[in-house]
Write an enzyme that holds these catalytic residues in place. Structure first.
Site, PDB file in Angstrom:
ATOM      1  N   ASP A 231      42.999  43.499  31.374  1.00 28.51           N
ATOM      2  CA  ASP A 231      41.544  43.464  31.242  1.00 28.51           C
ATOM      3  C   ASP A 231      40.910  44.644  31.964  1.00 28.51           C
ATOM      4  O   ASP A 231      41.469  45.179  32.916  1.00 28.51           O
ATOM      5  CB  ASP A 231      40.993  42.166  31.851  1.00 28.51           C
ATOM      6  CG  ASP A 231      41.223  40.990  30.912  1.00 28.51           C
ATOM      7  OD1 ASP A 231      41.545  41.234  29.735  1.00 28.51           O
ATOM      8  OD2 ASP A 231      41.093  39.847  31.374  1.00 28.51           O
ATOM      9  N   TYR A 297      50.874  39.095  38.063  1.00 23.53           N
ATOM     10  CA  TYR A 297      49.436  39.025  38.309  1.00 23.53           C
ATOM     11  C   TYR A 297      49.195  38.328  39.631  1.00 23.53           C
ATOM     12  O   TYR A 297      49.821  37.306  39.926  1.00 23.53           O
ATOM     13  CB  TYR A 297      48.726  38.241  37.196  1.00 23.53           C
ATOM     14  CG  TYR A 297      48.453  39.075  35.966  1.00 23.53           C
ATOM     15  CD1 TYR A 297      47.304  39.870  35.903  1.00 23.53           C
ATOM     16  CD2 TYR A 297      49.328  39.079  34.889  1.00 23.53           C
ATOM     17  CE1 TYR A 297      47.042  40.640  34.786  1.00 23.53           C
ATOM     18  CE2 TYR A 297      49.077  39.852  33.767  1.00 23.53           C
ATOM     19  CZ  TYR A 297      47.930  40.628  33.718  1.00 23.53           C
ATOM     20  OH  TYR A 297      47.666  41.384  32.620  1.00 23.53           O
TER      21      TYR A 297
END
Ligand SMILES: [Zn+2]
Ligand SMILES: [Zn+2]
Length: 324
Positions: A231, A297
């Site tokens: 993102d 992540y």
């Protein structure tokens, strides 16, 4: 039919040049060129040499090859290249003559005139540039430059193939997309959704690094392709994400990659880093396009009210496995 009888028939059918006579026997063992083969057969059968332009098969097309090779060298003179490939667009007359030859004088050793022309053009350009001290070679797989000779129009066209680089990028701040993100509501014209900018992220890795590559290579345009994406509001840390970058119509292919990495770091004030920059090989291209990568992540989660240990564990366990 044996080669000698076939050659004799061809020579008696009309004036034919050594190139075209020899080409009907290209598949015979030995390392002779087509004109050499044609010459030997013609002499053996007692025929004299004819002016090439009188050849009923090619009309003297091979005599134009040095000129076309020179034109190609001229077209490409501002471009760095080590490999190239020629193609030809045959005239309807040449196509028809070859068809006629194959029907009337079939030969199991014949080579198509297109292949003969492509090869002879390639050799002519190699020789021409070798005389100027440059080593360039024909490459069938990944030529850097392609030339197309249109025989009917007496025209040479050039296509400069892209240069491709491989590297890994790190994004040290949030708010940078990977590639430019055009607003889907207005398609880039600017609207309320995108605040009139036409884009959903203010900038992207592509927009930040591409100009530096274009400057180094003298290319016109380019394209950025990451191995997957994150993102815009996520950073990209660790070893960085592999990417490929294409530059179209480059003038230079051997560039100072350390300068590019340093220039990107400088222009983005350290927000984007390029690592492991190198020319892309077919293997690296495959790796980025098809490869699967492990990503890690890290997320910081804030709760608006206290959460019990039990509820927390339950929520976590629902995240294990494939998330749909
Ligand atoms: Zn000929
Ligand atoms: Zn918009």
């Amino acid at each position: 039919m044996d080669p000698i009888s076939l050659a004799s028939e061809l020579l008696r059918a009309g004036p034919i040049c050594d190139h075209c006579l020899g080409r009907r026997f290209a598949g015979l063992p030995g390392k002779l060129s087509n004109p050499e083969r044609g010459f030997i057969l013609r002499i053996a059968l007692g025929f004299g040499q004819i002016p090439e332009e009188r050849c009923w098969v090619c009309g003297g097309v091979f005599s134009h090859i040095p000129r076309w090779a020179e034109r190609a060298a001229e077209l490409a003179q501002d471009h760095e290249y080590k490999t190239f490939l020629f193609g030809v667009h045959l005239s309807p007359r040449l196509e028809a003559t070859e068809e006629f030859l194959n029907e009337r004088f079939p030969s199991p050793w014949a080579e198509p005139i297109r292949r003969d022309l492509n090869r002879t053009l390639g050799q002519a350009l190699e020789r021409l540039l070798a005389e100027k001290g440059r080593k360039v070679t024909v490459d069938f797989q990944r030529p850097e430059i392609q030339f197309l000779v249109d025989i009917e129009r007496d025209e040479v066209k050039m296509q400069v193939n892209p240069v491709v680089f491989y590297g890994r990028y790190r994004k040290l701040v949030r708010g940078i997309a990977q590639t430019s993100w055009t607003c889907p509501h207005c398609r880039g014209k600017g609207c309320e959704v995108c605040g009139g900018t036409g884009k959903l992220a203010p900038t992207s890795v592509e927009e930040l690094v591409l100009p530096v590559f274009l400057e180094a290579t003298g290319g016109k345009a380019g394209k950025f392709h990451g191995a997957g994406r994150e993102d815009a509001d996520a950073r990209m840390l660790g070893r960085g994400r592999p990417f490929l970058l294409w530059v179209e119509e480059p003038r230079r292919r051997t560039v100072d990659l350390a300068w590019i990495a340093e220039e990107v770091r400088r222009r983005t004030a350290g927000a984007v880093e390029l690592l492991e920059l190198q020319p892309a090989t077919p293997e690296l291209e495959m790796k980025v396009k098809k490869g699967r990568f492990t990503k890690l992540y890290r997320a910081k989660v804030l709760f608006s009210s206290p959460v019990s240990q039990e509820a927390f564990q339950k929520a976590i366990s629902s995240l294990i496995g494939k998330i749909r």
